[in-house]
Scaffold this motif. Structure first.
Motif, PDB file in Angstrom:
ATOM      1  N   GLU A   1       0.930  -1.043   0.088  1.00 21.76           N
ATOM      2  CA  GLU A   1       0.110  -0.156  -0.160  1.00 21.76           C
ATOM      3  C   GLU A   1       0.662   1.242  -0.011  1.00 21.76           C
ATOM      4  OE1 GLU A   1      -3.141   2.374  -0.111  1.00 21.76           O
ATOM      5  OE2 GLU A   1      -3.448   0.448  -0.370  1.00 21.76           O
ATOM      6  N   PHE A   2       2.043   1.205   0.764  1.00 20.71           N
ATOM      7  CA  PHE A   2       2.547   2.464   1.143  1.00 20.71           C
ATOM      8  C   PHE A   2       4.032   2.621   0.273  1.00 20.71           C
ATOM      9  CE2 PHE A   2      -0.148   2.401   4.884  1.00 20.71           C
ATOM     10  CZ  PHE A   2      -0.669   3.649   4.761  1.00 20.71           C
ATOM     11  N   GLY A   3       4.571   1.273  -0.370  1.00 13.74           N
ATOM     12  CA  GLY A   3       5.551   1.300  -0.798  1.00 13.74           C
ATOM     13  C   GLY A   3       6.836   1.139  -0.133  1.00 13.74           C
ATOM     14  N   GLY A   4       7.869   0.548  -0.571  1.00 14.04           N
ATOM     15  CA  GLY A   4       9.088   0.439   0.074  1.00 14.04           C
ATOM     16  C   GLY A   4       9.054  -0.644   0.824  1.00 14.04           C
ATOM     17  N   HIS A   5       9.964  -0.961   1.858  1.00 11.99           N
ATOM     18  CA  HIS A   5      10.400  -2.218   2.731  1.00 11.99           C
ATOM     19  C   HIS A   5      10.453  -1.786   4.129  1.00 11.99           C
ATOM     20  CE1 HIS A   5      11.514  -6.107   3.911  1.00 11.99           C
ATOM     21  NE2 HIS A   5      12.633  -5.600   4.445  1.00 11.99           N
ATOM     22  N   ILE A   6       9.808  -2.432   4.964  1.00  7.44           N
ATOM     23  CA  ILE A   6       9.962  -2.170   6.416  1.00  7.44           C
ATOM     24  C   ILE A   6      10.967  -3.068   6.888  1.00  7.44           C
ATOM     25  CG2 ILE A   6       8.997  -1.997   8.547  1.00  7.44           C
ATOM     26  CD1 ILE A   6       6.290  -1.325   7.403  1.00  7.44           C
ATOM     27  N   GLU A   7      11.877  -3.039   7.437  1.00  6.42           N
ATOM     28  CA  GLU A   7      13.018  -3.678   7.857  1.00  6.42           C
ATOM     29  C   GLU A   7      12.850  -4.395   9.031  1.00  6.42           C
ATOM     30  OE1 GLU A   7      15.998  -4.098   6.021  1.00  6.42           O
ATOM     31  OE2 GLU A   7      15.482  -2.636   4.870  1.00  6.42           O
ATOM     32  N   ASP A   8      13.328  -5.748   9.143  1.00  5.01           N
ATOM     33  CA  ASP A   8      12.948  -6.683  10.298  1.00  5.01           C
ATOM     34  C   ASP A   8      13.614  -5.851  11.522  1.00  5.01           C
ATOM     35  OD1 ASP A   8      12.056  -8.601   8.428  1.00  5.01           O
ATOM     36  OD2 ASP A   8      13.887  -9.696   8.330  1.00  5.01           O
ATOM     37  N   GLU A   9      14.686  -5.380  11.347  1.00  4.10           N
ATOM     38  CA  GLU A   9      15.166  -4.726  12.658  1.00  4.10           C
ATOM     39  C   GLU A   9      14.061  -3.591  13.189  1.00  4.10           C
ATOM     40  OE1 GLU A   9      16.918  -4.822   9.733  1.00  4.10           O
ATOM     41  OE2 GLU A   9      18.131  -6.665  10.431  1.00  4.10           O
ATOM     42  N   ASP A  10      13.606  -2.805  12.206  1.00 12.15           N
ATOM     43  CA  ASP A  10      12.402  -1.740  12.747  1.00 12.15           C
ATOM     44  C   ASP A  10      11.227  -2.498  13.360  1.00 12.15           C
ATOM     45  OD1 ASP A  10      14.077   0.030  11.807  1.00 12.15           O
ATOM     46  OD2 ASP A  10      13.100   0.304   9.730  1.00 12.15           O
ATOM     47  N   VAL A  11      10.925  -3.704  12.634  1.00 11.84           N
ATOM     48  CA  VAL A  11       9.640  -4.247  13.368  1.00 11.84           C
ATOM     49  C   VAL A  11       9.878  -4.798  14.559  1.00 11.84           C
ATOM     50  CG1 VAL A  11       8.348  -6.323  13.135  1.00 11.84           C
ATOM     51  CG2 VAL A  11       8.885  -4.977  11.083  1.00 11.84           C
ATOM     52  N   MET A  12      11.125  -5.244  14.922  1.00 10.62           N
ATOM     53  CA  MET A  12      11.372  -5.922  16.110  1.00 10.62           C
ATOM     54  C   MET A  12      11.826  -4.800  17.092  1.00 10.62           C
ATOM     55  SD  MET A  12      11.612  -9.165  15.638  1.00 10.62           S
ATOM     56  CE  MET A  12      12.255  -9.825  17.079  1.00 10.62           C
ATOM     57  N   GLU A  13      12.222  -3.602  16.863  1.00  7.93           N
ATOM     58  CA  GLU A  13      12.469  -2.511  17.728  1.00  7.93           C
ATOM     59  C   GLU A  13      11.079  -1.831  18.067  1.00  7.93           C
ATOM     60  OE1 GLU A  13      15.230   0.101  15.926  1.00  7.93           O
ATOM     61  OE2 GLU A  13      16.813  -1.378  16.121  1.00  7.93           O
TER      62      GLU A  13
END
Length: 94
Positions: free
Chosen positions: A56-68
């Motif tokens: 929907e928003f484009g790009g990629h959410i990094e795994d590290e960002d999800v964990m943090e």
């Protein structure tokens, strides 16, 4: 440019669709636990949800960002997406 309210509404809409929730997106408050009987998020659903958000928003959410992000509530998820969208706005082409 997307407002914070628009991002929050889109995230709730994506949740309803991706997780096949029988809810009106407007009824999902920021304090609702992602792991509550209402949402019932698990690791597979989280992956599906993040892929839908990225589409929907484009790009990629990094795994590290999800964990943090320590995702516990709908508000936590919305904040993660807001930061992601803000990051997309500030990126400059290489």
């Amino acid at each position: 440019m997307l407002s914070d309210d628009h991002v929050a509404q889109k995230v709730r809409e994506i949740m309803v669709e991706a997780l096949d929730l029988r809810l009106d997106p407007r009824d999902i408050g920021p304090q609702v636990s992602l792991y509550s009987p209402v949402i019932q998020l698990d690791s597979l659903n989280l992956l599906q949800l993040l892929l839908a958000v990225e589409a929907e928003f484009g790009g990629h959410i990094e795994d590290e960002d999800v964990m943090e992000a320590d995702l516990e509530t709908v508000g936590d998820l919305v904040e993660l997406v807001r930061r992601h969208v803000a990051g997309l706005r500030t990126e400059t082409p290489a």
